[in-house]
Design a protein around this motif. Sequence first.
Motif, mmCIF file in Angstrom:
data_model
loop_
_atom_site.group_PDB
_atom_site.id
_atom_site.type_symbol
_atom_site.label_atom_id
_atom_site.label_comp_id
_atom_site.label_asym_id
_atom_site.label_seq_id
_atom_site.Cartn_x
_atom_site.Cartn_y
_atom_site.Cartn_z
ATOM 1 N N LEU A 54 40.906 37.310 38.293
ATOM 2 C CA LEU A 54 39.944 36.970 37.250
ATOM 3 C C LEU A 54 40.304 35.640 36.582
ATOM 4 N N ASP A 55 41.584 35.419 36.332
ATOM 5 C CA ASP A 55 42.000 34.152 35.715
ATOM 6 C C ASP A 55 41.695 32.972 36.621
ATOM 7 N N ALA A 56 41.885 33.145 37.922
ATOM 8 C CA ALA A 56 41.571 32.067 38.855
ATOM 9 C C ALA A 56 40.063 31.800 38.886
ATOM 10 N N LEU A 57 39.264 32.844 38.859
ATOM 11 C CA LEU A 57 37.811 32.675 38.800
ATOM 12 C C LEU A 57 37.394 31.955 37.519
ATOM 13 N N ALA A 58 38.094 32.253 36.420
ATOM 14 C CA ALA A 58 37.724 31.705 35.114
ATOM 15 C C ALA A 58 37.900 30.199 35.033
ATOM 16 N N GLN A 59 38.556 29.606 36.010
ATOM 17 C CA GLN A 59 38.653 28.150 36.045
ATOM 18 C C GLN A 59 37.297 27.513 36.345
ATOM 19 N N ASN A 60 36.381 28.293 36.903
ATOM 20 C CA ASN A 60 35.081 27.747 37.300
ATOM 21 C C ASN A 60 33.885 28.555 36.807
#
Length: 289
Positions: A54-60
């Motif tokens: 989720l944190d990686a997705l939240a970059q975009n």
Amino acid sequence: MNAPTAPDSAATTPTRFIEAKGRTLAYREIGSGPPLILCVRFRGILDSWDPAFLDALAQNFRVITFDYSGLGQSTGSASYRPERLAADAIDLADALGIAEFVIGGWSLGGLAAQVVTVQVPDRVTHLVLIGTCPPGPLDPPSEPIFLQTALKPINDLADETILFFEPESAASRAAAALSHDRINARSSDRSPPIPPETYLALLQDRAGQDIFADTAGYADFLATCGIPILVITGDHEIVFPAPNWFRLNRVWKSLHLLVLPQMGHGPQHEVPDMAADLIASFVKNRAKR
């Protein structure tokens, strides 16, 4: 001078609540960008997602996860019928004032995400499916070890490795342990697990039916709708085996199929950064037609 406040991560962002058509939906959100609404798996709750993914997705993206009606911290009547789960996602988007969004789903949530796409195609910009199946009967079917493991009252790390990873791979077993620790790192404000009597009753409600019976022409619509569809699956997917998608090559005109080697039912938890990067690139570079 006070130091700037660190942005919320999936492991720390608070649970929020919103009223939607007579029930309260529990949800969390992090990040900014195009809204990405994620529908969770069987027995899944807000705390079933790997925070690293989720944190990686939240970059975009503005990443939104939620508990289905009557499960976790949400109120209302519970169901595992894909149409009911889809209604939760659509009603949540309405309550949050989101007009257009990327819809994603893992496992059972992937069935819900497909129904969302069929029901409100004008609002869905992209469809992201992880470890799930297309409409219709499974061929090949799930491996027996799936239900033998998934229906246990409590799933420990060994069970999670069987369910979501590739037990024969040392790298996958190591990734399972890391993901397990990340998911369990949140120490407060967790959604309660779904009791066995609840998930067994919800399964019984679907007894004798195909896992995703195509009684409404879902497959025909998705084949030609022009909405970009990304499927991410493992090569040893024990729940919804990857070959179920192979027959749709060149049939679903906007289908992008990615099979990851030596992975199982939860590839986004095994390679969270890679999975998030793939999804971000897909949304950025593939437009609705």
